[in-house]
Design an enzyme around this catalytic site. Structure first.
Site, PDB file in Angstrom:
ATOM      1  CG  HIS A 100      -2.060  -1.033   0.998  1.00 31.50           C
ATOM      2  ND1 HIS A 100      -3.389  -0.718   1.072  1.00 31.50           N
ATOM      3  CD2 HIS A 100      -2.003  -2.356   0.722  1.00 31.50           C
ATOM      4  CE1 HIS A 100      -4.115  -1.815   0.845  1.00 31.50           C
ATOM      5  NE2 HIS A 100      -3.294  -2.814   0.637  1.00 31.50           N
ATOM      6  CG  ASP A 101       4.968   3.415   1.518  1.00 33.75           C
ATOM      7  OD1 ASP A 101       4.416   4.514   1.276  1.00 33.75           O
ATOM      8  OD2 ASP A 101       6.170   3.334   1.851  1.00 33.75           O
ATOM      9  CB  VAL A 119      -0.087   5.270  -3.120  1.00 32.89           C
ATOM     10  CG1 VAL A 119      -0.626   6.697  -3.185  1.00 32.89           C
ATOM     11  CG2 VAL A 119      -1.239   4.268  -3.152  1.00 32.89           C
ATOM     12  CG  ASN A 161      -5.106   2.140   2.779  1.00 33.22           C
ATOM     13  OD1 ASN A 161      -5.028   1.064   2.190  1.00 33.22           O
ATOM     14  ND2 ASN A 161      -4.388   3.187   2.457  1.00 33.22           N
ATOM     15  N   PRO A 190      -6.277  -1.475  -5.730  1.00 34.36           N
ATOM     16  CG  PRO A 190      -5.320  -3.601  -5.913  1.00 34.36           C
ATOM     17  CD  PRO A 190      -5.000  -2.184  -5.561  1.00 34.36           C
ATOM     18  CG  HIS A 201      -3.639 -12.054  -0.411  1.00 35.78           C
ATOM     19  ND1 HIS A 201      -4.611 -11.710  -1.312  1.00 35.78           N
ATOM     20  CD2 HIS A 201      -3.115 -10.880   0.034  1.00 35.78           C
ATOM     21  CE1 HIS A 201      -4.681 -10.385  -1.399  1.00 35.78           C
ATOM     22  NE2 HIS A 201      -3.773  -9.863  -0.605  1.00 35.78           N
ATOM     23  CB  SER A 202       0.860 -17.393   1.617  1.00 33.60           C
ATOM     24  OG  SER A 202       1.185 -18.502   2.415  1.00 33.60           O
ATOM     25  CB  THR A 255      -1.199 -22.710   6.148  1.00 34.62           C
ATOM     26  OG1 THR A 255      -0.783 -22.220   4.841  1.00 34.62           O
ATOM     27  CG2 THR A 255      -1.522 -24.181   6.032  1.00 34.62           C
ATOM     28  CG  ASP A 260       2.160 -22.406   3.060  1.00 37.28           C
ATOM     29  OD1 ASP A 260       1.377 -21.530   2.605  1.00 37.28           O
ATOM     30  OD2 ASP A 260       1.780 -23.245   3.887  1.00 37.28           O
TER      31      ASP A 260
END
Ligand code: HEM
Ligand SMILES: *[C@@H]1O[C@H](CO)[C@@H](O)[C@H](O)[C@H]1NC(C)=O
Ligand SMILES: *[C@@H]1O[C@H](CO)[C@@H](O)[C@H](O)[C@H]1NC(C)=O
Ligand SMILES: *[C@@H]1O[C@H](CO)[C@@H](O)[C@H](O)[C@H]1NC(C)=O
Length: 339
Positions: A68-69, A72, A96, A165, A195-196, A249, A254
């Protein structure tokens, strides 16, 4: 907003172009603080390890800050800035608000660094080091980060709203967004593999559970058992602040995330779309689901590329990551941090 001499206050796209000649893009390097702040990276790592011991999820939240940093206006610590009476920062931007978290972990690292070597290590660099450490501490790959970023003097809620997004985004929109920043389809898929680890709110998925694309029906690209579990976690009209793990998990870094996408068990629409809606991203998802090392290698590449997106406007080394130096709110904000 204070503009460097010679800049015209046009739209942001022009600004970047016109200023580039004046504010040379900074050269980043490994070991940038070796002389000016030896041990800086150890201090960050110890802070992140302490945060993880307090709350396992916090390292995922910290890692997300890099995304997010950097997206932008480059990796410039802008996402860390609090709103002021004259500036709407990024913390309350659409992607955010009620969602980005663990800013206090960055504050903690900054305070320790200010004690050790005041005014030397940028908040922007702390975010990038912390993101790497978060991945390592949860079982992911390790890599060296080039440092030497500066902190911005401003932040922009509007830019964040325009760029970041939505969880509803589809693969083709995501490909386009990443391409705007010179990130490839492989970078997109690998970086989504972040997103793991971590959690997301029901708020981010109720539309796909009950009304995908306004159809009044769920997203068809969901395993039935998994959908039942999500329906239970996020019932229609229920508390949308409840969170769930983004893969099976969620505290281990992973390639389970990719196995889940192949099994139609993606949490966000923006996750599942990478397998279900686009042949180019699907090919990479499949590959990573079968080959964790390939995922790790591509992830490191992507994090380095994303982490080196720069803000060409001259910055500073903030004393307090939440406010620009010398700002009237600086004193108040540093007290707030102490509380
Ligand atoms: C590809 C486009 C992406 C979209 C649409 C997206 C969207 C989201 C959303 C909606 C959430 C949950 C927010 C909530 O419900 O509060 C989330 C969480 C998260 N995102 Fe992304 N994301 C994307 C890419 C990335 C990238 C590139 C990274 C980092 C490299 C990242 C790291 C994370 C992490 C670690 C979390 C969990 C944070 C926590 O537990 O606090 N995401 N993302
Ligand atoms: C993807 O999303 C974009 C922007 O929301 C939309 O214009 C486009 O039609 C969508 N593409 C597909 C294949 O659904
Ligand atoms: C993408 O690459 C092009 C060509 O190398 C460059 O001019 C442009 O500044 C890059 N864009 C970003 C956001 O880094
Ligand atoms: C589903 O979404 C559509 C379009 O966004 C909206 O018009 C409709 O009212 C929604 N239905 C429900 C049950 O929320």
């Amino acid at each position: 907003m204070a503009l460097p001499r010679g800049c015209l206050p046009l739209v942001a796209v022009f600004l970047a172009t016109i200023c580039r000649a004046e504010a040379a893009v900074r050269e980043l390097k490994v070991g940038y603080y070796a002389e000016t702040c030896p041990g800086a990276e150890d201090i960050v790592r110890e802070t992140i390890a302490r945060a993880r011991a307090r709350e396992a999820r916090s390292v995922a939240s910290v890692m997300r800050l890099q995304f997010h940093d950097c997206f932008v206006n480059g990796c410039d610590g802008s996402v860390l800035m609090d709103d002021t009476p004259t500036m709407l920062g990024e913390k309350e931007a659409l992607s955010n608000i009620n969602s980005l978290r663990s800013f206090e972990v960055i504050d903690e690292a900054k305070e320790a660094l200010e004690e050790h070597c005041p005014g030397v290590v940028s908040c922007a660099d702390i975010v990038v080091v912390a993101a790497r450490d978060a991945v390592v501490l949860t079982g992911g790959p390790n890599w060296e980060v080039r440092l030497g970023r500066e902190d911005s003097l401003t932040a922009s809620q509007e830019d964040s709203d325009n760029i970041m997004p939505s969880p509803r985004a589809n693969a083709s929109a995501l490909i386009r967004l990443f391409a705007n920043l010179n990130l490839t389809v492989t970078d997109l898929v690998a970086l989504s593999g972040s997103h793991s680890i971590g959690e997301a709110r029901c708020f981010s998925i109720v539309f796909r559970l009950y009304n995908q694309s306004g159809s009044g029906r769920p997203d068809p690209n969901m395993d039935a058992t998994y959908r039942n579990a999500l329906d239970t976690l996020c019932p229609r009209g229920g508390d949308e602040e409840v969170t769930g793990g983004m893969d099976a998990t969620p505290v281990i870094f992973d390639n389970q995330y990719f196995k889940d996408l192949v099994g139609l068990r993606g949490f966000l629409n923006s996750d599942q779309t990478l397998f279900s809606d686009n042949a180019r991203t699907r090919r990479v998802v499949k590959q990573f689901s079968e080959d964790q090392d390939a995922f790790f290698r591509a992830f490191v590449k992507g994090m380095i590329k994303m982490g080196e997106l720069q803000n060409p406007v001259k910055g500073e080394i903030r004393h307090n990551c939440r406010v620009a130096n010398g700002s009237p709110t600086e004193v108040v904000a540093s007290h707030a941090v102490d509380l």
